[in-house]
Motif scaffolding. Structure first.
Motif, PDB file in Angstrom:
ATOM      1  N   ALA A  57      28.360   1.034 -36.490  1.00 45.31           N
ATOM      2  CA  ALA A  57      27.191   0.972 -35.596  1.00 45.31           C
ATOM      3  C   ALA A  57      26.115   0.091 -36.208  1.00 45.31           C
ATOM      4  CB  ALA A  57      26.648   2.371 -35.328  1.00 45.31           C
ATOM      5  N   SER A  58      25.873   0.254 -37.484  1.00 44.96           N
ATOM      6  CA  SER A  58      24.880  -0.576 -38.176  1.00 44.96           C
ATOM      7  C   SER A  58      25.319  -2.035 -38.189  1.00 44.96           C
ATOM      8  CB  SER A  58      24.676  -0.069 -39.605  1.00 44.96           C
ATOM      9  OG  SER A  58      23.770  -0.894 -40.291  1.00 44.96           O
ATOM     10  N   MET A  59      26.614  -2.260 -38.439  1.00 44.45           N
ATOM     11  CA  MET A  59      27.128  -3.635 -38.450  1.00 44.45           C
ATOM     12  C   MET A  59      26.943  -4.274 -37.076  1.00 44.45           C
ATOM     13  SD  MET A  59      28.124  -4.056 -41.537  1.00 44.45           S
ATOM     14  CE  MET A  59      27.155  -2.747 -42.233  1.00 44.45           C
ATOM     15  N   SER A  60      27.205  -3.500 -36.032  1.00 42.62           N
ATOM     16  CA  SER A  60      27.076  -4.015 -34.673  1.00 42.62           C
ATOM     17  C   SER A  60      25.632  -4.416 -34.371  1.00 42.62           C
ATOM     18  CB  SER A  60      27.545  -2.954 -33.674  1.00 42.62           C
ATOM     19  OG  SER A  60      27.337  -3.406 -32.353  1.00 42.62           O
ATOM     20  N   THR A  61      24.705  -3.536 -34.700  1.00 44.42           N
ATOM     21  CA  THR A  61      23.290  -3.809 -34.437  1.00 44.42           C
ATOM     22  C   THR A  61      22.806  -5.008 -35.240  1.00 44.42           C
ATOM     23  OG1 THR A  61      22.895  -1.473 -33.973  1.00 44.42           O
ATOM     24  CG2 THR A  61      20.967  -2.812 -34.517  1.00 44.42           C
ATOM     25  N   MET A  62      23.171  -5.049 -36.513  1.00 44.58           N
ATOM     26  CA  MET A  62      22.658  -6.105 -37.391  1.00 44.58           C
ATOM     27  C   MET A  62      23.314  -7.458 -37.105  1.00 44.58           C
ATOM     28  SD  MET A  62      20.276  -4.751 -39.097  1.00 44.58           S
ATOM     29  CE  MET A  62      19.969  -3.671 -37.722  1.00 44.58           C
ATOM     30  N   THR A  63      24.611  -7.476 -36.761  1.00 37.49           N
ATOM     31  CA  THR A  63      25.235  -8.763 -36.431  1.00 37.49           C
ATOM     32  C   THR A  63      24.666  -9.312 -35.128  1.00 37.49           C
ATOM     33  OG1 THR A  63      27.135  -7.608 -35.452  1.00 37.49           O
ATOM     34  CG2 THR A  63      27.385  -8.436 -37.725  1.00 37.49           C
ATOM     35  N   ARG A  64      24.342  -8.430 -34.194  1.00 36.75           N
ATOM     36  CA  ARG A  64      23.707  -8.882 -32.945  1.00 36.75           C
ATOM     37  C   ARG A  64      22.343  -9.495 -33.246  1.00 36.75           C
ATOM     38  NH1 ARG A  64      25.043  -5.043 -29.943  1.00 36.75           N
ATOM     39  NH2 ARG A  64      23.460  -3.547 -30.597  1.00 36.75           N
ATOM     40  N   LEU A  65      21.567  -8.840 -34.116  1.00 39.82           N
ATOM     41  CA  LEU A  65      20.264  -9.363 -34.501  1.00 39.82           C
ATOM     42  C   LEU A  65      20.414 -10.733 -35.179  1.00 39.82           C
ATOM     43  CD1 LEU A  65      17.249  -7.584 -35.823  1.00 39.82           C
ATOM     44  CD2 LEU A  65      18.246  -9.236 -37.364  1.00 39.82           C
ATOM     45  N   LEU A  66      21.350 -10.851 -36.102  1.00 38.05           N
ATOM     46  CA  LEU A  66      21.565 -12.117 -36.821  1.00 38.05           C
ATOM     47  C   LEU A  66      22.067 -13.219 -35.888  1.00 38.05           C
ATOM     48  CD1 LEU A  66      23.168 -10.679 -40.077  1.00 38.05           C
ATOM     49  CD2 LEU A  66      20.933 -11.812 -39.902  1.00 38.05           C
ATOM     50  N   ALA A  67      22.947 -12.858 -34.968  1.00 38.85           N
ATOM     51  CA  ALA A  67      23.452 -13.855 -34.015  1.00 38.85           C
ATOM     52  C   ALA A  67      22.333 -14.324 -33.088  1.00 38.85           C
ATOM     53  CB  ALA A  67      24.614 -13.267 -33.211  1.00 38.85           C
ATOM     54  N   ASN A  68      21.508 -13.397 -32.608  1.00 36.55           N
ATOM     55  CA  ASN A  68      20.395 -13.767 -31.736  1.00 36.55           C
ATOM     56  C   ASN A  68      19.383 -14.646 -32.459  1.00 36.55           C
ATOM     57  OD1 ASN A  68      21.495 -12.383 -29.584  1.00 36.55           O
ATOM     58  ND2 ASN A  68      20.239 -10.570 -29.873  1.00 36.55           N
ATOM     59  N   ALA A  69      19.251 -14.455 -33.768  1.00 41.20           N
ATOM     60  CA  ALA A  69      18.334 -15.274 -34.566  1.00 41.20           C
ATOM     61  C   ALA A  69      18.953 -16.623 -34.944  1.00 41.20           C
ATOM     62  CB  ALA A  69      17.928 -14.518 -35.834  1.00 41.20           C
ATOM     63  N   GLY A  70      20.225 -16.819 -34.628  1.00 44.35           N
ATOM     64  CA  GLY A  70      20.887 -18.082 -34.953  1.00 44.35           C
ATOM     65  C   GLY A  70      21.342 -18.175 -36.401  1.00 44.35           C
TER      66      GLY A  70
END
Length: 172
Positions: A57-70
């Protein structure tokens, strides 16, 4: 990541703390650091969770944040059933060019604010002028810095040529 690689774990934590100081979650920094040094370069959510000892769950949230930030790229390798994440080659130039565009926008917005305060006393305008001038300065300077970097990069040998080569064993 091997559990006994304390030096690498420590470095990953240093990067995570840098991210945290910039207002991002520490786990996002860990993921980013891991993607800089992992092999293979593309990691699934499960790979990330295992390497960094975090929840999916943490990986999912954080990878989404990192992907959205480019900062990372989400891909699905051929034949894979799950997404993988990586730091894409050439990403840094795109990121700096996006930052330049952000500077241009910020300079324009600050200029509009100054225009709105045109008839106000200088003391009222001072803070906004300082911010506007700083944005304008970096907007002017960053293109030259990026051009110098491109020249520097062109002078360097391609990355594989810069990596240390294994020495052949000498016959005894």
């Amino acid at each position: 990541m091997p559990r006994d690689d304390a030096a690498l774990r420590s470095w990953i934590e240093e990067v995570a703390i840098l991210f945290e100081r910039d207002g991002l979650p520490r786990m996002a920094g860990r993921i980013f650091a891991w993607l800089l040094v992992c092999e293979p370069a593309e990691q699934s959510m499960e790979d990330l969770a295992a390497a960094l000892q975090g929840s999916k769950a943490s990986m999912s949230t954080m990878t989404r944040l990192l992907a959205n930030a480019g900062l990372v790229e989400r891909i699905r390798p051929p034949g894979a059933r799950r997404d993988h994440f990586r730091i894409h080659a050439g990403q840094w130039e795109r990121l700096w060019r996006a930052r330049l565009e952000q500077l241009r926008t910020a300079t324009t917005v600050m200029r509009r604010g100054l225009d709105l305060l045109a008839r106000r006393p200088a003391a009222v305008r001072l803070r906004l002028e300082e911010l506007h001038d700083q944005y304008a300065f970096f907007e002017r300077e960053l293109p030259d810095v990026l051009a110098r970097w491109e020249r520097e990069r062109a002078r360097r040998a391609p990355l594989p040529a810069r990596l240390p080569r294994k020495r052949a064993a000498h016959p005894a």
